[in-house]
Write a protein that holds these residues in place. Sequence first.
Motif, PDB file in Angstrom:
ATOM      1  N   SER A  24       0.838  -1.192   0.000  1.00 10.36           N
ATOM      2  CA  SER A  24       0.000   0.000   0.000  1.00 10.36           C
ATOM      3  C   SER A  24       0.875   1.245   0.000  1.00 10.36           C
ATOM      4  O   SER A  24       1.809   1.364   0.795  1.00 10.36           O
ATOM      5  CB  SER A  24      -0.914   0.003   1.227  1.00 10.36           C
ATOM      6  OG  SER A  24      -1.593   1.224   1.320  1.00 10.36           O
ATOM      7  N   ASP A  25       0.578   2.193  -0.881  1.00  9.92           N
ATOM      8  CA  ASP A  25       1.294   3.471  -0.898  1.00  9.92           C
ATOM      9  C   ASP A  25       0.836   4.371   0.236  1.00  9.92           C
ATOM     10  O   ASP A  25       1.529   5.297   0.617  1.00  9.92           O
ATOM     11  CB  ASP A  25       1.066   4.190  -2.232  1.00  9.92           C
ATOM     12  CG  ASP A  25       1.718   3.449  -3.385  1.00  9.92           C
ATOM     13  OD1 ASP A  25       2.692   2.711  -3.144  1.00  9.92           O
ATOM     14  OD2 ASP A  25       1.242   3.602  -4.520  1.00  9.92           O
ATOM     15  N   GLU A  26      -0.358   4.102   0.758  1.00 13.25           N
ATOM     16  CA  GLU A  26      -0.946   4.972   1.773  1.00 13.25           C
ATOM     17  C   GLU A  26      -0.601   4.554   3.196  1.00 13.25           C
ATOM     18  O   GLU A  26      -0.600   5.372   4.095  1.00 13.25           O
ATOM     19  CB  GLU A  26      -2.462   4.996   1.604  1.00 13.25           C
ATOM     20  CG  GLU A  26      -2.892   5.541   0.258  1.00 13.25           C
ATOM     21  CD  GLU A  26      -4.370   5.377   0.012  1.00 13.25           C
ATOM     22  OE1 GLU A  26      -5.076   4.900   0.914  1.00 13.25           O
ATOM     23  OE2 GLU A  26      -4.801   5.723  -1.091  1.00 13.25           O
ATOM     24  N   ASP A  27      -0.315   3.293   3.424  1.00 18.66           N
ATOM     25  CA  ASP A  27      -0.077   2.776   4.767  1.00 18.66           C
ATOM     26  C   ASP A  27       1.383   2.373   4.910  1.00 18.66           C
ATOM     27  O   ASP A  27       1.774   1.267   4.586  1.00 18.66           O
ATOM     28  CB  ASP A  27      -0.996   1.586   5.052  1.00 18.66           C
ATOM     29  CG  ASP A  27      -0.879   1.075   6.479  1.00 18.66           C
ATOM     30  OD1 ASP A  27      -0.096   1.653   7.260  1.00 18.66           O
ATOM     31  OD2 ASP A  27      -1.568   0.106   6.804  1.00 18.66           O
ATOM     32  N   GLU A  28       2.208   3.304   5.398  1.00 15.29           N
ATOM     33  CA  GLU A  28       3.638   3.044   5.518  1.00 15.29           C
ATOM     34  C   GLU A  28       3.960   2.035   6.620  1.00 15.29           C
ATOM     35  O   GLU A  28       5.058   1.505   6.675  1.00 15.29           O
ATOM     36  CB  GLU A  28       4.388   4.344   5.751  1.00 15.29           C
ATOM     37  CG  GLU A  28       4.314   5.278   4.555  1.00 15.29           C
ATOM     38  CD  GLU A  28       5.038   6.584   4.785  1.00 15.29           C
ATOM     39  OE1 GLU A  28       5.780   6.694   5.778  1.00 15.29           O
ATOM     40  OE2 GLU A  28       4.863   7.497   3.963  1.00 15.29           O
ATOM     41  N   SER A  29       2.999   1.758   7.505  1.00 13.54           N
ATOM     42  CA  SER A  29       3.234   0.797   8.584  1.00 13.54           C
ATOM     43  C   SER A  29       2.943  -0.643   8.137  1.00 13.54           C
ATOM     44  O   SER A  29       3.160  -1.574   8.901  1.00 13.54           O
ATOM     45  CB  SER A  29       2.360   1.143   9.793  1.00 13.54           C
ATOM     46  OG  SER A  29       0.993   0.940   9.485  1.00 13.54           O
ATOM     47  N   GLN A  30       2.478  -0.800   6.928  1.00 13.25           N
ATOM     48  CA  GLN A  30       2.138  -2.134   6.427  1.00 13.25           C
ATOM     49  C   GLN A  30       3.391  -2.996   6.362  1.00 13.25           C
ATOM     50  O   GLN A  30       4.371  -2.647   5.714  1.00 13.25           O
ATOM     51  CB  GLN A  30       1.507  -2.027   5.047  1.00 13.25           C
ATOM     52  CG  GLN A  30       1.163  -3.348   4.435  1.00 13.25           C
ATOM     53  CD  GLN A  30       0.645  -3.202   3.021  1.00 13.25           C
ATOM     54  OE1 GLN A  30       0.412  -2.116   2.547  1.00 13.25           O
ATOM     55  NE2 GLN A  30       0.498  -4.311   2.353  1.00 13.25           N
ATOM     56  N   GLU A  31       3.376  -4.128   7.063  1.00 14.56           N
ATOM     57  CA  GLU A  31       4.541  -5.011   7.114  1.00 14.56           C
ATOM     58  C   GLU A  31       4.501  -6.102   6.052  1.00 14.56           C
ATOM     59  O   GLU A  31       5.529  -6.604   5.639  1.00 14.56           O
ATOM     60  CB  GLU A  31       4.633  -5.665   8.488  1.00 14.56           C
ATOM     61  CG  GLU A  31       4.918  -4.682   9.594  1.00 14.56           C
ATOM     62  CD  GLU A  31       5.054  -5.389  10.934  1.00 14.56           C
ATOM     63  OE1 GLU A  31       5.657  -6.478  10.961  1.00 14.56           O
ATOM     64  OE2 GLU A  31       4.544  -4.855  11.917  1.00 14.56           O
TER      65      GLU A  31
END
Length: 70
Positions: A24-31
């Motif tokens: 996701s480009d919007e959720d930088e916390s996505q692991e």
Amino acid sequence: MKVFFDANGKLINIGEWDYAISFSDEDESQEFPLIGNPLPAGSVESDEEVVTGWDGGLYLATDPRKDGPT
């Protein structure tokens, strides 16, 4: 060549499966990646002989359609 069959034994893909993995480009916390095209449940992978048919498409070597309309 690698091919995939569905749970009923029908050919669904010739070659590598495109899982459409992305982040996701919007959720930088996505692991973990997002899988947009998972392999259908019950599908199996197999190595089979694949040939180029009369129309330039890929066919299993055992597929009678590879030789064209009769």
